[in-house]
Design a protein around this motif. Structure first.
Motif, short mmCIF file in Angstrom:
data_model
loop_
_atom_site.label_atom_id
_atom_site.label_comp_id
_atom_site.label_asym_id
_atom_site.label_seq_id
_atom_site.Cartn_x
_atom_site.Cartn_y
_atom_site.Cartn_z
N ALA A 1 4.10 7.10 -7.06
CA ALA A 1 4.15 6.00 -8.01
C ALA A 1 2.98 6.00 -8.97
O ALA A 1 2.98 5.24 -9.93
CB ALA A 1 4.19 4.68 -7.26
N PRO B 1 6.23 3.39 -10.98
CA PRO B 1 7.12 3.82 -9.88
C PRO B 1 8.54 3.97 -10.38
O PRO B 1 8.97 3.30 -11.30
CB PRO B 1 7.02 2.68 -8.89
N MET C 1 11.36 -1.39 -3.27
CA MET C 1 10.14 -1.18 -4.05
C MET C 1 9.42 0.03 -3.50
O MET C 1 9.36 0.23 -2.28
CB MET C 1 9.27 -2.43 -3.92
N GLN C 2 8.85 0.82 -4.40
CA GLN C 2 8.13 2.00 -3.94
C GLN C 2 6.64 1.73 -3.84
O GLN C 2 6.05 1.07 -4.69
CB GLN C 2 8.37 3.17 -4.90
N ALA D 1 2.60 3.18 -3.51
CA ALA D 1 1.83 4.21 -4.22
C ALA D 1 1.83 5.55 -3.48
O ALA D 1 1.67 6.60 -4.09
CB ALA D 1 0.40 3.74 -4.44
N HIS E 1 10.20 -5.93 4.68
CA HIS E 1 9.20 -5.95 3.63
C HIS E 1 7.82 -5.53 4.07
O HIS E 1 6.93 -5.31 3.26
CB HIS E 1 9.13 -7.33 2.97
N LYS F 1 7.12 0.55 6.10
CA LYS F 1 7.35 1.60 5.10
C LYS F 1 8.40 2.59 5.57
O LYS F 1 8.48 2.92 6.75
CB LYS F 1 6.05 2.35 4.83
N ILE G 1 6.10 -11.71 -3.56
CA ILE G 1 6.61 -10.60 -2.74
C ILE G 1 7.39 -9.62 -3.61
O ILE G 1 7.26 -8.40 -3.47
CB ILE G 1 7.50 -11.16 -1.61
N SER H 1 7.29 -9.29 -6.97
CA SER H 1 6.68 -8.80 -8.20
C SER H 1 5.36 -8.04 -8.00
O SER H 1 4.98 -7.26 -8.86
CB SER H 1 6.47 -9.96 -9.18
N ASP H 2 4.68 -8.25 -6.88
CA ASP H 2 3.44 -7.52 -6.64
C ASP H 2 3.77 -6.05 -6.40
O ASP H 2 4.45 -5.72 -5.42
CB ASP H 2 2.71 -8.06 -5.40
N THR H 3 3.31 -5.17 -7.26
CA THR H 3 3.57 -3.74 -7.07
C THR H 3 2.27 -2.94 -7.13
O THR H 3 1.31 -3.37 -7.75
CB THR H 3 4.51 -3.18 -8.15
N ASP H 4 2.28 -1.77 -6.52
CA ASP H 4 1.07 -0.95 -6.43
C ASP H 4 0.56 -0.47 -7.78
O ASP H 4 -0.63 -0.16 -7.91
CB ASP H 4 1.33 0.26 -5.54
N THR H 5 1.43 -0.35 -8.76
CA THR H 5 0.99 0.17 -10.06
C THR H 5 1.13 -0.85 -11.17
O THR H 5 0.86 -0.56 -12.33
CB THR H 5 1.78 1.42 -10.45
N ARG I 1 -0.95 -6.54 -1.38
CA ARG I 1 -1.31 -5.16 -1.73
C ARG I 1 -2.36 -5.10 -2.84
O ARG I 1 -2.31 -4.24 -3.74
CB ARG I 1 -0.06 -4.34 -2.09
N ASN J 1 -4.88 -1.11 -4.11
CA ASN J 1 -3.47 -1.33 -3.76
C ASN J 1 -3.26 -0.92 -2.32
O ASN J 1 -4.21 -0.95 -1.51
CB ASN J 1 -2.55 -0.61 -4.75
N SER J 2 -2.03 -0.54 -1.95
CA SER J 2 -1.73 -0.23 -0.56
C SER J 2 -2.31 1.12 -0.12
O SER J 2 -2.20 1.49 1.05
CB SER J 2 -0.21 -0.24 -0.32
N ARG J 3 -2.95 1.83 -1.04
CA ARG J 3 -3.59 3.07 -0.66
C ARG J 3 -5.09 2.92 -0.48
O ARG J 3 -5.78 3.90 -0.15
CB ARG J 3 -3.33 4.14 -1.74
N TRP K 1 -1.45 -1.82 5.37
CA TRP K 1 -0.80 -0.65 4.80
C TRP K 1 -1.46 0.63 5.28
O TRP K 1 -0.85 1.69 5.31
CB TRP K 1 -0.81 -0.71 3.27
N LEU K 2 -2.75 0.55 5.63
CA LEU K 2 -3.47 1.68 6.23
C LEU K 2 -4.15 1.19 7.50
O LEU K 2 -4.29 -0.01 7.73
CB LEU K 2 -4.54 2.22 5.27
#
Lengths: 91, 272
Positions: free
Chosen positions: A29, A35, A50-51, A53, A63, A66, B42, B44-48, B55, B171-173, B184-185
């Protein structure tokens, strides 16, 4: 078909400057353009996915977990739904 | 000053008062507004892209504000009520007092996962599932099915030991405390508990299960615990960062509160 339910998925029509046409399963992404938007349906109802990163996927049904691909997320949703129908998400 | 207590330490009266206040908010339609608000982030929050509630660094101050707003709503019904927290490192089985009939009700039954005991069971008629992702209108749980074990105290201590709050790519990374507590990690704390409870708690509409508040109250407490362990470690990012809420940036949907405003929980409550 999966557990008696019809699942399908495809990349969304592009709004991201020419990145349409990438195959199922997405791509990382953090490439330019954001993404891959992917449309998943279970028995003709939309499953919002939803994808992440790191290339994995989540859905509105699962939700906090993964999945490697949109198909895996769709199958997990089918298992979770136990035959129930998805409804449009309330925003 | 309001005390937030471990749910295991609540008296029978405190349990009843909490449940009654939650049911009253549901009756008034105010409870579902919280679900709708959470849903919006939930989805609309995206990693990019733009990310505020999840996240991202503001996961913790956003939920702190969200919980404060819910607690104030409860207090408008009964001023004595505060949010209890669920320490899932200790109360980690379906037999914990958390799941008793006089509190949150029990596990879902086999087959359809329906919760059949307690005040939030569908049969009681007081907990309709109005904001939902699928057609099922009853509260569901499947404790310990989606994942077998809740995080342990050792898992929590490993995350509390992380000295930085958050880090690029925010973000989630990300490395850092926030993403490891979000799950996420790392050993997976917050996310894993949602999966452990099952039912609506695994979905984007997770506040449909009132345990959402007790879980996030513990997450909020872990943030307070982390701050005490790392007093020199500040919220990050400090300055404007694309798509992300920096220390002095206001957070939607309120637009009048910043992470800075939410750093010191003792302005509002203390943890006991």
């Amino acid at each position: 078909m999966y557990l008696g339910r019809h699942i399908e998925g495809r990349p969304a029509d592009s709004g991201h400057g020419g990145h349409a046409g990438h195959g199922a399963g997405g791509r990382p992404a953090d490439e330019p353009g954001g993404p891959v938007e992917f449309l998943v349906r279970v028995d003709d109802d939309d499953l919002h996915v939803m994808q992440n990163a790191d290339g994995t996927w989540i859905s509105v049904v699962n939700h906090y977990e993964k999945y490697r691909t949109p198909r895996a997320a769709a199958r997990a949703a089918v298992r979770e739904l136990h035959g129930a129908s998805l409804v449009p998400v309330t925003v | 000053m309001a005390d937030r207590k471990n749910q295991a330490d609540l008296s029978a009266t405190e349990r009843r008062d909490f449940v009654d206040a939650v049911l009253e908010l549901k009756r008034q339609g105010r409870y579902d507004e919280f679900i709708t608000t959470h849903n919006a982030f939930i989805l609309s929050d995206t990693d990019t892209g733009e990310r505020t509630g999840h996240r991202s660094p503001s996961f913790l101050p956003w939920h702190r504000r969200f919980l404060l707003q819910f607690e104030q709503a409860l207090q408008s019904v009964n001023p004595a009520v505060t949010l209890p927290y669920w320490d899932w490192t200790v109360d980690r089985t379906p037999r914990s007092s958390l799941w008793s009939d006089n509190f949150l009700g029990g596990d879902g039954r086999s087959g359809d996962g329906r919760v059949t005991t307690g005040a939030f069971a569908f049969s009681g008629g007081n907990w309709p599932m109005n904001i939902r992702v699928d057609g099922r209108t009853f509260l569901r749980r499947a404790l310990g099915v989606g994942v077998r074990e809740l995080p342990t105290r050792a898992d929590v201590d490993a995350v509390l030991a992380i000295p930085t709050y958050d880090a690029s790519p925010w973000n989630s990374r990300s490395g850092g405390f926030r993403n490891n507590v979000e799950g996420w990690l790392g050993p997976n704390l917050h996310n894993r508990v949602h999966v452990w409870v099952g039912g609506q708690m695994t979905t984007g509409a997770s506040p449909n299960d009132p345990v959402f508040w007790l879980h996030h109250c513990f997450i909020d407490k872990l943030w307070a615990d982390w701050q005490r362990l790392h007093p020199g470690s500040a919220y990050a990012p400090a300055s404007a960062t694309r798509n992300v809420i920096a220390l002095g940036d206001t957070m939607k949907p309120w637009n009048d509160v910043t992470p800075q405003d939410m750093l010191d929980h003792t302005q509002f409550y203390t943890y006991r």
